[in-house]
Structures are given as C-alpha cells and as structure tokens.
Design a protein around this motif. Structure first.
Motif, PDB file in Angstrom:
ATOM      1  N   VAL A  35       0.946  -1.363  -0.035  1.00 23.33           N
ATOM      2  CA  VAL A  35      -0.047   0.031  -0.040  1.00 23.33           C
ATOM      3  C   VAL A  35       0.780   1.037  -0.255  1.00 23.33           C
ATOM      4  N   LYS A  36       1.648   1.510   1.361  1.00 21.53           N
ATOM      5  CA  LYS A  36       2.531   2.741   0.989  1.00 21.53           C
ATOM      6  C   LYS A  36       3.313   2.699  -0.438  1.00 21.53           C
ATOM      7  N   ARG A  42       1.525   8.725  -5.960  1.00 23.55           N
ATOM      8  CA  ARG A  42       0.030   9.558  -5.843  1.00 23.55           C
ATOM      9  C   ARG A  42      -0.215  10.711  -4.848  1.00 23.55           C
ATOM     10  N   LEU A  43       0.852  11.231  -4.234  1.00 26.65           N
ATOM     11  CA  LEU A  43       0.858  12.298  -3.282  1.00 26.65           C
ATOM     12  C   LEU A  43       1.648  13.329  -3.548  1.00 26.65           C
ATOM     13  N   GLY A  44       1.953  13.652  -4.664  1.00 33.15           N
ATOM     14  CA  GLY A  44       3.124  14.469  -4.920  1.00 33.15           C
ATOM     15  C   GLY A  44       4.258  14.234  -5.031  1.00 33.15           C
ATOM     16  N   MET A  60      -9.737  -0.409   5.985  1.00 33.28           N
ATOM     17  CA  MET A  60      -8.921   0.087   4.571  1.00 33.28           C
ATOM     18  C   MET A  60      -7.666   0.266   5.910  1.00 33.28           C
ATOM     19  N   PHE A  61      -6.651   0.964   5.861  1.00 34.85           N
ATOM     20  CA  PHE A  61      -4.945   1.365   5.784  1.00 34.85           C
ATOM     21  C   PHE A  61      -5.120   2.879   6.295  1.00 34.85           C
ATOM     22  N   GLU A  62      -4.473   2.748   7.005  1.00 42.75           N
ATOM     23  CA  GLU A  62      -4.110   4.450   8.019  1.00 42.75           C
ATOM     24  C   GLU A  62      -2.585   4.693   7.451  1.00 42.75           C
ATOM     25  N   VAL A  63      -2.595   6.193   6.801  1.00 38.22           N
ATOM     26  CA  VAL A  63      -1.301   6.427   6.180  1.00 38.22           C
ATOM     27  C   VAL A  63      -0.987   7.869   6.837  1.00 38.22           C
ATOM     28  N   ARG A  64       0.268   8.032   7.446  1.00 37.70           N
ATOM     29  CA  ARG A  64       1.009   9.019   8.318  1.00 37.70           C
ATOM     30  C   ARG A  64       1.713   8.919   7.559  1.00 37.70           C
ATOM     31  N   ALA A  76      -5.259   1.268  -3.096  1.00 37.16           N
ATOM     32  CA  ALA A  76      -4.506   2.742  -2.685  1.00 37.16           C
ATOM     33  C   ALA A  76      -5.289   3.166  -4.048  1.00 37.16           C
ATOM     34  N   LYS A  77      -6.395   2.922  -4.550  1.00 33.60           N
ATOM     35  CA  LYS A  77      -7.450   3.627  -5.169  1.00 33.60           C
ATOM     36  C   LYS A  77      -8.577   4.811  -5.013  1.00 33.60           C
TER      37      LYS A  77
END
Length: 255
Positions: A35-36, A42-44, A60-64, A76-77
């Motif tokens: 997922v990472k 996709r975050l720039g 869901m996955f928590e993204v920090r 990660a869609k």
C-alpha cells in the motif's frame, strides 16, 4: 494414555499456532508495504509516507505523513481524509491516533531554552509554547494564576508578528525573566530594551524546536506524560487534565 498423547502434541500445536500468527503478521506487513508503494507516488513529488498500518475499520489502511493521517483502501484507489468515529459511543479513533503520534518525550525537551517558574510544591509539570503577541496565551497566563503546585517551563515561540522576537529577547535579557514575562502578558507592561551585552537568546532554537514538534499555534501545552493540548484551556480543564496525568517529580532546573 490420552494425557501422554496430549503432552506430546502440545509443542506441535503451539508451533502451529505461533507459525500461523507469524505468517499472518508477515502477510499484513507485506500488504502494508504494498500500500505504501502504491500511495506514495500519488501524493505528489517530495511527499514521503512515514508509515502505513492496517486498521480494523472496513479494511482501510492508515497512512501517516508527518503528523497527518488519512486512510486508503488496499489498492490505494481511494483516499479518505477525515475522522473515524464509533457510531455508538462517538469514540474518535482518529483523534486518539493523532494524540498518540503527537506525544513528546518530556525529558528530551531542552529546558535550558525555557523560562522556569514554580508555584507551591511544583510537582505538576508542564511546558508551554507562547508568543508574546498571543491573546489566548495572555488568557492562559491568567489561568495559571488560579492553579497551585505546578512547575511551568515557558518556551517563547515567536510566530505571530515581526516584533514577537524583539519582545522575547527583551524578556530573556531581563534580570528577572519570569517577572518580565508576567508583567507583559498579564499587565501589558513592556520589558525594558535588551542590554547590549545580552547577545545570545534562544529565539531561533525555540522556533526550530517548535517546528520540529509540529507546534502550529500558541499556546500549546505539553504535559509530563508527553500529551499536549493546543490552544487555551481554563483552570477547571487544566485541573482535570492534571488529574489524568501520572504524577512525576519536577524536571531538572533551568534558568
């Protein structure tokens, strides 16, 4: 006979259980890594994901990223920015995670960069980031007048106005820093101009410290257990918070 068989099988069954747990943990770690890799591009440009963790919420996955949190699916869609609440109890899981992430190791704070004041036995300890031009900081100073048995480390965090650093320097260079700070914050009495001999102040170091800790506003209050409260609180809220914090001995003295 049955007892003997069970005794022989116990190590084998334990190994199977432990193996299953290890396999599940490895699979989850691999999924989080995947997922990472998917979400980061996709975050720039230049955005780095610090951690990804599987949550018990809807797969869901928590993204920090730094001290910010958002959520995504296994592919990660989709991205979800917001708070996860328990619909029954209104428990705010996102806030709990944010509070956990923002915790500070109090003993690591460079208290020599702060002013220290002690009331009563001083057993209850806080550090406060304040700007001399902050109205809510001045209001919080009045709150502190109502509270006893507390040690306060004040970091002058100059982020609100160009003359904040000048006022902080003049306070730092005063013969009695605590009095000079209270005179200004409580009574509006400006500190005297800094003496020419007072060349060194902690202004730049405190600014860098606050930025590293993610202090985005003043006042920000940090408690002995590392938890923090951003913004003004009244005496009752402060007492309630103290009651929830494990008591610790006062930290080593600073000027």
């Amino acid at each position: 006979m049955q007892v003997r068989i069970w005794e022989r099988l116990k190590p084998l069954l334990l190994a199977v259980v432990l193996g299953s747990l290890t396999t599940a943990a490895m699979a989850e770690t691999a999924q989080e890594t995947a997922v990472k890799k998917l979400i980061e591009p996709r975050l720039g440009d230049g955005v780095k994901v610090d951690a990804v963790a599987k949550t018990p919420y809807l797969g869901m996955f928590e993204v920090r990223v730094g001290k910010d949190i958002f959520y995504t699916d296994a592919n990660a869609k989709y991205m979800f920015v917001g708070r996860i609440l328990d619909a029954k109890s209104s428990r705010d899981y996102t806030k709990e995670r944010m509070d956990e992430i923002s915790k500070v190791k109090f003993s690591d704070l460079p208290l020599d960069l702060a002013m220290k004041s002690v009331k009563g036995n001083g057993k209850r300890v806080i550090a406060v980031f304040e700007d001399p031009n902050c109205g809510y900081c001045k209001k919080f100073r009045k709150t502190l007048q109502e509270v006893d048995n507390v040690t306060v480390y004040t970091f002058m965090y100059n982020i609100l106005a160009p003359d904040s650093a000048v006022k902080s320097k003049n306070v730092w260079c005063s013969a009695n820093r605590d009095k000079a700070w209270d005179d200004w914050m409580l009574n509006g009495k400006l500190p005297a101009t800094a003496a020419a001999s007072c060349a060194t102040t902690p202004n730049d170091k405190v600014l860098a410290l606050g930025q590293a800790l993610g202090v985005s506003g003043t006042p920000t209050i940090i408690f002995a257990d590392g938890s923090r409260i951003p913004g003004f609180i009244d005496a009752k809220a402060l007492e309630d918070k103290f009651a929830s914090v494990v008591s610790v001995a006062p930290v080593a003295s600073s000027k």
